[in-house]
Design an enzyme around this catalytic site. Structure first.
Site, PDB file in Angstrom:
ATOM      1  N   CYS A 172       0.834  -1.209   0.000  1.00 52.84           N
ATOM      2  CA  CYS A 172       0.000   0.000   0.000  1.00 52.84           C
ATOM      3  C   CYS A 172       0.869   1.259   0.000  1.00 52.84           C
ATOM      4  O   CYS A 172       1.567   1.540   0.977  1.00 52.84           O
ATOM      5  CB  CYS A 172      -0.914  -0.041   1.231  1.00 52.84           C
ATOM      6  SG  CYS A 172      -1.760   1.497   1.600  1.00 52.84           S
ATOM      7  N   CYS A 224       0.094   3.745   2.791  1.00 47.66           N
ATOM      8  CA  CYS A 224       0.569   3.180   4.064  1.00 47.66           C
ATOM      9  C   CYS A 224       2.056   3.464   4.247  1.00 47.66           C
ATOM     10  O   CYS A 224       2.500   3.853   5.326  1.00 47.66           O
ATOM     11  CB  CYS A 224       0.334   1.668   4.118  1.00 47.66           C
ATOM     12  SG  CYS A 224      -1.391   1.162   4.046  1.00 47.66           S
TER      13      CYS A 224
END
Length: 145
Positions: free
Chosen positions: A69, A72
């Site tokens: 991600c 993230c």
């Protein structure tokens, strides 16, 4: 008698009773003798995570994330910096959604990163999407009242 709080050790999961006034004194675990706070998020999994949610008297701020991600990865340094600002009055934890799909399902994680704040064994706030350090700190502090 001074008020005390229960802190779960991030290393051995022992529950420690610490006087509230001593939280800033770098308390150590009575079991493994390692520091209870290190100024950084703690990677956590299943049973350990459940114990931290249930037994910590301080709020638990959780970052649900995954290695693939992009947002993230962008938020990770901010979350780490937030740990330095929020500890020892809050524990910051990281849950890898790929390694812990049961936890992701249990809490209905639909997008990542998702921050969840727990207090007293229950979820009190949730925020999806990447944030910078100041936003994380402000959101966490305002969410606990």
């Amino acid at each position: 008698m001074e008020n005390s709080t229960h802190i779960v050790c991030p290393h051995c999961d022992a529950v420690n009773r610490i006087p509230v006034g001593r939280l800033g004194d770098v308390p150590k675990c009575g079991g493994c003798h390692r520091p209870l706070f290190q100024g950084e998020p703690i990677p956590m999994a299943g049973a350990s995570f459940q114990k931290h949610v249930a037994r910590n008297d301080i709020p638990l701020l959780v970052d649900f994330w995954a290695s693939w991600c992009g947002p993230c990865k962008m938020m990770a340094p901010s979350f780490a910096e937030a740990a330095k600002k929020l500890e020892p009055h809050m524990r910051l934890v990281k849950i890898d959604t790929e390694a812990e799909p049961a936890l992701s399902a249990q809490f209905g994680i639909r997008s990542i990163p998702t921050l969840m704040l727990f207090k007293g064994g229950r979820e009190i706030a949730r925020q999806a999407g990447a944030m910078n350090t100041s936003n994380i700190v402000q959101w966490a502090r305002s969410s606990i009242g």
